[in-house]
Scaffold this active site. Structure first.
Site, PDB file in Angstrom:
ATOM      1  N   ALA A  34       0.845  -1.201   0.000  1.00  0.00           N
ATOM      2  CA  ALA A  34       0.000   0.000   0.000  1.00  0.00           C
ATOM      3  C   ALA A  34       0.879   1.250   0.000  1.00  0.00           C
ATOM      4  CB  ALA A  34      -0.896   0.001   1.229  1.00  0.00           C
ATOM      5  N   GLY A  65       2.192   4.280 -10.995  1.00  0.00           N
ATOM      6  CA  GLY A  65       2.424   5.285 -12.031  1.00  0.00           C
ATOM      7  C   GLY A  65       3.212   4.633 -13.146  1.00  0.00           C
ATOM      8  N   CYS A  87       3.131   2.600 -18.190  1.00  0.00           N
ATOM      9  CA  CYS A  87       2.265   1.492 -18.623  1.00  0.00           C
ATOM     10  C   CYS A  87       0.934   1.425 -17.885  1.00  0.00           C
ATOM     11  CB  CYS A  87       2.999   0.167 -18.456  1.00  0.00           C
ATOM     12  SG  CYS A  87       4.391   0.002 -19.572  1.00  0.00           S
ATOM     13  N   LYS A 145      -1.858   4.362 -18.245  1.00  0.00           N
ATOM     14  CA  LYS A 145      -2.396   4.588 -19.602  1.00  0.00           C
ATOM     15  C   LYS A 145      -3.015   3.313 -20.156  1.00  0.00           C
ATOM     16  CE  LYS A 145       1.189   3.145 -22.554  1.00  0.00           C
ATOM     17  NZ  LYS A 145       1.097   2.025 -23.426  1.00  0.00           N
TER      18      LYS A 145
HETATM   19  C1  UDX Z   1       4.391  -2.847 -15.582  1.00  0.00           C
HETATM   20  C2  UDX Z   1       4.136  -4.374 -15.563  1.00  0.00           C
HETATM   21  O1  UDX Z   1       4.517  -4.901 -14.290  1.00  0.00           O
HETATM   22  C3  UDX Z   1       4.917  -5.047 -16.668  1.00  0.00           C
HETATM   23  O2  UDX Z   1       4.617  -6.439 -16.699  1.00  0.00           O
HETATM   24  C4  UDX Z   1       4.548  -4.403 -17.988  1.00  0.00           C
HETATM   25  O3  UDX Z   1       5.309  -4.953 -19.045  1.00  0.00           O
HETATM   26  C5  UDX Z   1       4.747  -2.897 -17.962  1.00  0.00           C
HETATM   27  O4  UDX Z   1       4.036  -2.344 -16.861  1.00  0.00           O
HETATM   28  P1  UDX Z   1       6.371  -1.263 -14.773  1.00  0.00           P
HETATM   29  O5  UDX Z   1       5.614  -0.120 -15.353  1.00  0.00           O
HETATM   30  O6  UDX Z   1       7.844  -1.351 -15.007  1.00  0.00           O
HETATM   31  O7  UDX Z   1       5.769  -2.656 -15.309  1.00  0.00           O
HETATM   32  O8  UDX Z   1       6.120  -1.199 -13.206  1.00  0.00           O
HETATM   33  P2  UDX Z   1       5.590  -2.156 -12.048  1.00  0.00           P
HETATM   34  O9  UDX Z   1       6.719  -2.833 -11.387  1.00  0.00           O
HETATM   35  O10 UDX Z   1       4.452  -2.987 -12.498  1.00  0.00           O
HETATM   36  O11 UDX Z   1       5.045  -1.038 -11.022  1.00  0.00           O
HETATM   37  C6  UDX Z   1       4.013  -0.153 -11.426  1.00  0.00           C
HETATM   38  C7  UDX Z   1       3.693   0.838 -10.346  1.00  0.00           C
HETATM   39  O12 UDX Z   1       2.993   0.220  -9.266  1.00  0.00           O
HETATM   40  C8  UDX Z   1       4.875   1.557  -9.713  1.00  0.00           C
HETATM   41  O13 UDX Z   1       4.557   2.942  -9.604  1.00  0.00           O
HETATM   42  C9  UDX Z   1       5.003   0.910  -8.351  1.00  0.00           C
HETATM   43  O14 UDX Z   1       5.559   1.787  -7.405  1.00  0.00           O
HETATM   44  C10 UDX Z   1       3.539   0.619  -8.028  1.00  0.00           C
HETATM   45  N1  UDX Z   1       3.337  -0.489  -7.074  1.00  0.00           N
HETATM   46  C11 UDX Z   1       3.759  -1.749  -7.380  1.00  0.00           C
HETATM   47  C12 UDX Z   1       2.680  -0.246  -5.870  1.00  0.00           C
HETATM   48  O15 UDX Z   1       2.277   0.886  -5.580  1.00  0.00           O
HETATM   49  N2  UDX Z   1       2.472  -1.287  -5.006  1.00  0.00           N
HETATM   50  C13 UDX Z   1       2.872  -2.544  -5.272  1.00  0.00           C
HETATM   51  O16 UDX Z   1       2.648  -3.435  -4.458  1.00  0.00           O
HETATM   52  C14 UDX Z   1       3.545  -2.787  -6.501  1.00  0.00           C
END
Ligand code: UDX
Length: 437
Positions: free
Chosen positions: A254, A259, A262, A265
């Site tokens: 949490a 953001g 990916c 959007k």
């Molecule tokens: C994501 C997908 O995971 C990946 O499979 C796809 O190809 C592209 O989009 P990415 O954008 O690199 O990858 O980030 P990711 O690790 O998924 O995290 C996304 C966001 O979620 C980050 O801002 C991260 O801080 C947030 N997050 C992640 C949380 O707030 N809590 C969590 O438990 C996990």
């Protein structure tokens, strides 16, 4: 003979894919329209930060197997062309902007040799591959199309490319699948699961996966809201439900929400596309997922006002973290930077630190103050916000920091700092979804 590959679009995804395929022994031609980007990558000076990638690019260019160019005609020898260009959100709408996808295909068409395969990797609205197929049937009838979504995470892109958890290929015939099996032979040898799908399913797999991940994060952030209201602790709640293997403990952190380039959007483009398809209601819940996500940012601003004052003018706020997540310099739709900018707009004196993302953050919000070190960032601060969970922030010594600030108050926007340690060093500590016990 291994097939020769072209990779069109050399951003995070394309550069990583091109370099990793070269490291597996393929000849790869990376093509991009941005001459400056190509120049920098060719010089081994990547215009973005991705752990371990720069070293591989340098090594692979030196082997002669990997080149980067703006010249599409150099793609003429390739057997397989991977489309890796961006599909950003359209200005003022939820839908994805497909200009770069169509542009990339149009530019490579004159150089496609007979029997070659165009493979889309970009995240696109379902139906795009079919539309491109219809176009190619006219402009390049000697060429076939397939879709092959990627699931690489920024920060782990090399690892995810060389050891993916699955490979999904959307094809319309056996030959296309055979070609892709040749391309991915080294990954099949290490046991990577292989899924053959049709074109629309392969496109949907990607947006479904990202929608699920976004839902998981917003679910736990919704629980955080309830926990704060009820005097409960979301970190203990997440840990407890995560032991259930059906739920799992990943993506239940949490905080200030998701953001990046990916997740935000992709869920919006999915809503837009579902509406076009007449399936609006099926993904209407994503609107709520988006709203919960944005509310987490607002919650931080509310807590800042509760801790300081309704009027933030002249309060010094130190923001630790600008990237949308650690191990990345990407600030696209970064919750941290959004919060920093909102506080600045409310009159606070905001100083931002990030180990890798300052240059990108500065380009986005030049009016913010930036600091090269944590020490400089927190000097005389009335409040510290921990917003991107870089390892170096977790390792900070709260007692040392307390001596630098004006007032030892901190909000942990990622729920990773050791609350007891900070409190015993004299800090007033607030974490999202936890009561200030
Ligand atoms: C994501 C997908 O995971 C990946 O499979 C796809 O190809 C592209 O989009 P990415 O954008 O690199 O990858 O980030 P990711 O690790 O998924 O995290 C996304 C966001 O979620 C980050 O801002 C991260 O801080 C947030 N997050 C992640 C949380 O707030 N809590 C969590 O438990 C996990």
């Amino acid at each position: 003979m291994k097939p020769v590959l072209s990779v069109i679009g050399t951003g995070y995804l394309g550069t990583t894919f091109a370099a990793c395929m070269s490291s597996l022994g393929f000849t790869v031609i990376g093509i991009d329209t941005d001459a400056e980007k190509v120049r920098r990558i060719s010089a081994g000076d990547l215009p973005f930060y991705e752990p371990g990638l720069q070293e591989i690019v340098i090594t692979e260019i030196a082997t002669g197997r990997l080149i980067f160019t703006t010249d599409f005609s150099l793609g003429k020898d390739a057997d397989v062309h991977f489309i890796c260009v961006g599909t950003p959100q359209k200005e003022g709408e939820f839908a994805a902007d497909l200009t770069y996808v169509y542009g990339a295909v149009a530019q490579i068409v004159p150089f496609l040799k007979s029997g070659s395969l165009v493979v889309g990797k970009s995240t696109v609205p379902v139906g795009t591959a079919q539309a491109l197929r219809a176009q190619l049937a006219v402009s390049a009838p000697h060429v076939d199309i397939a879709w092959n979504p990627e699931f690489t995470r920024e920060g782990f892109a090399v690892e995810d490319s060389l050891r993916p958890d699955r490979i999904v290929v959307g094809v319309t015939n056996d030959r296309a699948e055979e070609i892709l099996r040749e391309v991915y032979a080294p990954l099949l040898e290490i046991g990577t699961p292989w899924i053959r799908a049709d074109l629309p399913t392969s496109e949907l797999v990607k947006v479904a996966a990202n929608s699920f991940l976004a839902t998981k994060i917003s679910f736990i952030n919704a629980m955080a809201e309830v926990c704060e209201a009820a005097g409960a602790d979301v970190t203990v709640l997440a840990k407890s439900i995560g032991y259930d293997a059906r739920i799992g403990n990943k993506f239940l952190q949490a905080g200030i929400g998701f953001g990046g380039g990916c997740l935000p959007k992709d869920i919006r483009a999915f809503m837009a596309r579902a509406e076009e398809l007449g399936a609006k209601q099926a993904v209407e819940f994503l609107r709520e997922i988006d709203a919960i996500n944005l509310r987490a940012r607002q919650r931080v601003i509310d807590v800042v006002r509760e801790m300081l004052s309704e009027d933030l003018a002249q309060f010094k706020i130190a923001v630790l973290g600008a990237a949308f997540k650690p191990e990345s310099d990407d600030v696209r739709d970064s919750p941290s930077l959004d919060i920093a900018a909102q506080l600045h707009a409310a009159g606070a004196l905001v100083t931002v630190h990030d180990p890798k993302a300052i240059a990108n953050a500065k380009r986005r919000f030049p009016a913010l103050q930036f600091a090269d070190s944590v020490t400089e960032c927190v000097a005389d601060a009335d409040l510290v916000l921990h917003l991107t969970e870089w390892r170096e922030y977790r390792e900070l010594n709260p007692a040392d920091l307390a001596a630098l600030v004006n007032s030892p108050r901190i909000i942990d926007g990622r729920n990773v700092l050791d609350r007891d340690k900070w409190k015993s060093a004299g800090w007033k500590f607030h974490a999202l979804g936890r009561t200030d016990s």
